[in-house]
Scaffold this motif. Structure first.
Motif, PDB file in Angstrom:
ATOM      1  N   VAL A 193      31.575 113.433  13.763  1.00  0.00           N
ATOM      2  CA  VAL A 193      31.732 114.507  12.774  1.00  0.00           C
ATOM      3  C   VAL A 193      31.814 113.877  11.390  1.00  0.00           C
ATOM      4  N   MET A 194      30.923 114.314  10.510  1.00  0.00           N
ATOM      5  CA  MET A 194      30.898 113.840   9.115  1.00  0.00           C
ATOM      6  C   MET A 194      31.519 114.954   8.275  1.00  0.00           C
ATOM      7  N   ILE A 195      32.424 114.574   7.402  1.00  0.00           N
ATOM      8  CA  ILE A 195      33.180 115.618   6.689  1.00  0.00           C
ATOM      9  C   ILE A 195      33.025 115.487   5.181  1.00  0.00           C
ATOM     10  N   VAL A 251      32.395 111.508   4.264  1.00  0.00           N
ATOM     11  CA  VAL A 251      31.198 111.130   3.500  1.00  0.00           C
ATOM     12  C   VAL A 251      31.498 111.087   2.007  1.00  0.00           C
ATOM     13  N   HIS A 252      30.610 110.452   1.274  1.00  0.00           N
ATOM     14  CA  HIS A 252      30.639 110.327  -0.194  1.00  0.00           C
ATOM     15  C   HIS A 252      32.058 110.281  -0.782  1.00  0.00           C
ATOM     16  N   VAL A 253      32.803 109.255  -0.371  1.00  0.00           N
ATOM     17  CA  VAL A 253      34.162 109.087  -0.891  1.00  0.00           C
ATOM     18  C   VAL A 253      34.085 108.519  -2.307  1.00  0.00           C
ATOM     19  N   ALA A 254      34.849 109.142  -3.214  1.00  0.00           N
ATOM     20  CA  ALA A 254      34.701 108.833  -4.640  1.00  0.00           C
ATOM     21  C   ALA A 254      35.940 108.219  -5.278  1.00  0.00           C
ATOM     22  N   GLY A 255      37.117 108.656  -4.867  1.00  0.00           N
ATOM     23  CA  GLY A 255      38.325 108.380  -5.652  1.00  0.00           C
ATOM     24  C   GLY A 255      39.201 107.271  -5.094  1.00  0.00           C
ATOM     25  N   ARG A 256      39.854 106.588  -5.999  1.00  0.00           N
ATOM     26  CA  ARG A 256      40.719 105.465  -5.619  1.00  0.00           C
ATOM     27  C   ARG A 256      41.818 105.903  -4.657  1.00  0.00           C
ATOM     28  N   ASP A 257      42.473 107.025  -4.946  1.00  0.00           N
ATOM     29  CA  ASP A 257      43.584 107.445  -4.077  1.00  0.00           C
ATOM     30  C   ASP A 257      43.093 107.832  -2.687  1.00  0.00           C
ATOM     31  N   THR A 258      41.899 108.431  -2.649  1.00  0.00           N
ATOM     32  CA  THR A 258      41.351 108.799  -1.331  1.00  0.00           C
ATOM     33  C   THR A 258      41.100 107.538  -0.506  1.00  0.00           C
ATOM     34  N   ILE A 259      40.557 106.526  -1.156  1.00  0.00           N
ATOM     35  CA  ILE A 259      40.285 105.276  -0.429  1.00  0.00           C
ATOM     36  C   ILE A 259      41.603 104.670   0.060  1.00  0.00           C
ATOM     37  N   GLU A 260      42.648 104.798  -0.740  1.00  0.00           N
ATOM     38  CA  GLU A 260      43.951 104.273  -0.326  1.00  0.00           C
ATOM     39  C   GLU A 260      44.493 105.049   0.879  1.00  0.00           C
ATOM     40  N   VAL A 261      44.308 106.371   0.870  1.00  0.00           N
ATOM     41  CA  VAL A 261      44.742 107.180   2.027  1.00  0.00           C
ATOM     42  C   VAL A 261      43.982 106.736   3.277  1.00  0.00           C
ATOM     43  N   ILE A 262      42.685 106.514   3.127  1.00  0.00           N
ATOM     44  CA  ILE A 262      41.876 106.089   4.287  1.00  0.00           C
ATOM     45  C   ILE A 262      42.345 104.716   4.781  1.00  0.00           C
ATOM     46  N   ARG A 263      42.578 103.806   3.811  1.00  0.00           N
ATOM     47  CA  ARG A 263      43.009 102.457   4.199  1.00  0.00           C
ATOM     48  C   ARG A 263      44.331 102.518   4.970  1.00  0.00           C
ATOM     49  N   TYR A 325      27.116 102.635   3.172  1.00  0.00           N
ATOM     50  CA  TYR A 325      26.718 102.819   1.777  1.00  0.00           C
ATOM     51  C   TYR A 325      25.398 103.589   1.838  1.00  0.00           C
ATOM     52  N   SER A 326      25.466 104.861   1.456  1.00  0.00           N
ATOM     53  CA  SER A 326      24.297 105.745   1.563  1.00  0.00           C
ATOM     54  C   SER A 326      23.962 106.268   0.181  1.00  0.00           C
ATOM     55  N   SER A 327      22.809 106.927   0.060  1.00  0.00           N
ATOM     56  CA  SER A 327      22.454 107.418  -1.286  1.00  0.00           C
ATOM     57  C   SER A 327      23.062 108.777  -1.601  1.00  0.00           C
ATOM     58  N   ASP A 328      23.303 109.625  -0.583  1.00  0.00           N
ATOM     59  CA  ASP A 328      23.563 111.053  -0.827  1.00  0.00           C
ATOM     60  C   ASP A 328      22.531 111.597  -1.821  1.00  0.00           C
ATOM     61  N   HIS A 329      21.289 111.137  -1.626  1.00  0.00           N
ATOM     62  CA  HIS A 329      20.176 111.612  -2.485  1.00  0.00           C
ATOM     63  C   HIS A 329      20.133 113.136  -2.404  1.00  0.00           C
ATOM     64  N   ALA A 330      20.419 113.792  -3.499  1.00  0.00           N
ATOM     65  CA  ALA A 330      20.395 115.258  -3.555  1.00  0.00           C
ATOM     66  C   ALA A 330      19.649 115.603  -4.845  1.00  0.00           C
ATOM     67  N   PRO A 331      18.306 115.613  -4.746  1.00  0.00           N
ATOM     68  CA  PRO A 331      17.472 115.656  -5.948  1.00  0.00           C
ATOM     69  C   PRO A 331      17.262 117.085  -6.448  1.00  0.00           C
ATOM     70  N   TYR A 332      17.745 117.349  -7.629  1.00  0.00           N
ATOM     71  CA  TYR A 332      17.496 118.658  -8.261  1.00  0.00           C
ATOM     72  C   TYR A 332      16.942 118.405  -9.650  1.00  0.00           C
ATOM     73  N   ARG A 333      15.910 119.135  -9.997  1.00  0.00           N
ATOM     74  CA  ARG A 333      15.254 118.920 -11.288  1.00  0.00           C
ATOM     75  C   ARG A 333      16.112 119.485 -12.418  1.00  0.00           C
ATOM     76  N   PHE A 334      15.898 118.942 -13.606  1.00  0.00           N
ATOM     77  CA  PHE A 334      16.626 119.409 -14.791  1.00  0.00           C
ATOM     78  C   PHE A 334      15.875 120.628 -15.350  1.00  0.00           C
ATOM     79  N   ASP A 335      15.826 121.662 -14.516  1.00  0.00           N
ATOM     80  CA  ASP A 335      15.161 122.905 -14.946  1.00  0.00           C
ATOM     81  C   ASP A 335      15.742 124.055 -14.112  1.00  0.00           C
ATOM     82  N   GLU A 336      15.091 125.212 -14.182  1.00  0.00           N
ATOM     83  CA  GLU A 336      15.651 126.394 -13.532  1.00  0.00           C
ATOM     84  C   GLU A 336      15.731 126.289 -12.008  1.00  0.00           C
ATOM     85  N   SER A 337      14.933 125.370 -11.413  1.00  0.00           N
ATOM     86  CA  SER A 337      14.950 125.247  -9.951  1.00  0.00           C
ATOM     87  C   SER A 337      16.194 124.514  -9.453  1.00  0.00           C
ATOM     88  N   GLY A 338      16.933 123.857 -10.372  1.00  0.00           N
ATOM     89  CA  GLY A 338      18.042 123.029  -9.880  1.00  0.00           C
ATOM     90  C   GLY A 338      19.258 123.013 -10.778  1.00  0.00           C
TER      91      GLY A 338
END
Ligand code: URP
Ligand code: ZN
Ligand code: ZN
Length: 504
Positions: A193-195, A251-263, A325-338
């Motif tokens: 399960v990826m969360i 997935v896509h863990v960003a914050g220092r405190d979150t990493i500390e909780v995981i550790r 280490y993944s990209s989480d590539h989530a490509p949205y254009r800088f226009d009305e489509s995204g």
């Protein structure tokens, strides 16, 4: 996943391909010499090999396993209803040019869709267009009786061994009860399960107050997505997973405190794994503070944070708190489509979340991680490829240069220097958040199942030549912490989760 028998690999026939004189990273060692490929598989490693039907000179180059990107969004509609800019052709071409030979994007269920329909739709689109191999994770938005009782177990048997669930986004989020249902099922069926861990209500509550005060610029995205929203949800997800004794991957863990909780949770014996991404090492919240709506190009969820969090992500990847280490590539254009669905009036709540990164993921890590001495070449290979193969049931066929594995190889020139521009990349986003960065090292030749996919800066294969990977159960040994403390579940709970058949 099984390897071919030795009789398929050996014999007197010439190699289909011989890679000559490279620095081959195999099995925790660096071997200087040749690598032979036969029938799409690695058939010989090291020494001096006879000429193949085709030879590639890799003198002075690193010969590494092709990368595996286990988190990317391709031809997918987001929870907010926006379509990604990349289809399975542009995304896989872009991945290949960046040294990646396998992707595991998402087949996304939205409420009201049946799982078999979703999988059939994504399978057909990928089969027509992908140029490298691919699997799918299933995004589950509706864990009803049909999904849990019938469709999910069938999907797992069909090789979709990982399920992503959201704790946020109004249209995607599962409540804690539903999360427990999914985790218990994953335990029974051996899926991972990826969360996406962020507290929906914290974000909603802050965002509402920002919007009421007309604080709508992109930079307020990082205010609404306070680091505590990530840390609280991560902690809750870990507790839920422990309750039902199921390994989970944040997935896509960003914050220092979150990493500390995981550790700390891992130190206490919790079976939690985690992933991070380039945006959390190379971007910051302040990148969203740009004139007009330009900051939206740097908006993802959770958002990039500050220097301390960037450092914590590096540290987590190096010390094993973070496994992939993944990209989480989530490509949205800088226009009305995204990014700008309401044009100039778009608020931070409306812009599509996500940044592109499928092509630069590995060059960034090679340059800033390996060549700058933060990690050795084996750590690079583990984070780029091997760990993904193991956690997502593709090992030993994918993720390592070993005899019998698929000949998925990237030949890296460590001397090549590149200044990043959006126009040199092969995705359809139209911009890159890494514009102007100088990167050292580039994967100049990329090979998938023995086929040369990229060479001389040109694509060498046809659309649709990638293959679907039916994945097996996750191989988590070596990635989970040594159990320091056995959780003292009561007998009834143990029986409910299948730990104690006699308990009831
Ligand atoms: O902002 C992000 N990460 N967008 C992609 C969707 C997701 O939640 O992974
Ligand atoms: Zn997510
Ligand atoms: Zn994502």
């Amino acid at each position: 996943m099984m390897l071919p028998s030795s009789s398929d690999l050996h014999g007197n026939e010439r190699f289909d391909l011989t890679i000559r004189g490279g620095r081959i990273v195999t099995d925790g060692r660096v071997v200087e010499g040749d690598l032979g490929v036969r029938n799409g598989c690695i058939a010989a490693i090291g020494g001096s090999l006879p000429p193949g039907k085709r030879d590639i000179d890799a003198t002075g180059r690193w010969v590494l396993p092709g990368g595996i990107d286990s988190h990317c969004h391709v031809e997918q509609r987001s929870g907010m209803g926006m379509m990604c800019a990349d289809d399975f052709y542009s995304a896989t071409v872009s991945a290949a040019f960046g040294g990646t030979t396998t992707i595991v994007p998402f087949a996304a269920q939205h409420r009201g869709m049946s799982i078999p329909e979703v999988l059939a739709d994504y399978s057909q689109r990928a089969a027509e267009k992908a140029v490298i191999d691919y699997g799918f994770h299933l995004i589950l938005a509706n864990p009803d009786e049909q999904a849990l009782g019938v469709d999910l177990p069938q999907a797992i048997r069909d090789g979709i061994n990982s399920i992503k669930v959201y704790m946020t986004y109004d249209k995607m989020k599962l409540d804690d009860y539903q999360l427990l249902d999914v985790m218990a099922l994953a335990r029974q069926e051996q899926a991972l399960v990826m969360i996406h861990a962020e507290s929906n209500d914290m974000i909603r509550w802050i965002a509402q107050r920002l919007i009421e005060r007309k604080l709508t610029a992109p930079k307020y995205h990082s205010v609404a997505h306070d680091p505590l929203a990530e840390t609280e949800a991560a902690y809750r997800a870990i507790a839920l997973a422990q309750l039902v004794d199921t390994p989970v991957l944040l997935v896509h863990v960003a914050g220092r405190d979150t990493i500390e909780v995981i550790r700390q949770a891992r130190q206490l014996g919790a079976n939690v794994l985690a992933e991070s991404c380039p945006q959390y090492m190379f971007l910051k919240a302040e990148d969203m503070d740009r004139p007009g709506l330009e900051g939206s190009m740097f908006c993802c969820s959770p958002p990039a944070r500050d220097e301390a969090s960037q450092e914590a992500v590096w540290q987590g990847l190096i010390d094993g708190t973070l496994s992939t280490y993944s990209s989480d590539h989530a490509p949205y254009r800088f226009d009305e489509s995204g990014k700008l669905p309401n044009g100039d009036a778009t608020t931070f709540k409306e812009m599509a979340n996500g940044v592109p990164g499928i092509e630069l993921r590995l060059p960034l890590l090679f340059s800033e991680g390996f060549l700058k001495g933060r990690m050795d070449i084996h750590q690079f290979v583990a984070l780029a490829s091997t760990n993904h193969a193991q956690l997502y049931g593709m090992s030993p066929r994918k993720g390592a240069i070993v005899l019998g594995a698929d000949a998925d190889i990237a030949i890296w020139n460590a001397e090549r220097e590149t200044t990043v521009t959006a126009s040199m990349l092969h995705d359809n986003t139209g911009y890159t958040p890494y514009e102007g960065r100088t990167i050292r090292g580039w994967p100049e030749v990329v090979i998938s199942r023995g086929r040369v996919v990229v060479e001389n800066d040109q694509l060498q294969v046809e659309r649709g030549s990638g293959q679907f990977l039916r994945r097996g159960a996750p191989a988590l040994q070596g990635h989970l912490p040594q159990r320091a403390v056995e959780r003292p579940q009561g007998r009834v709970l143990k029986a409910l989760i299948g730990l104690d058949k006699e308990g009831q």
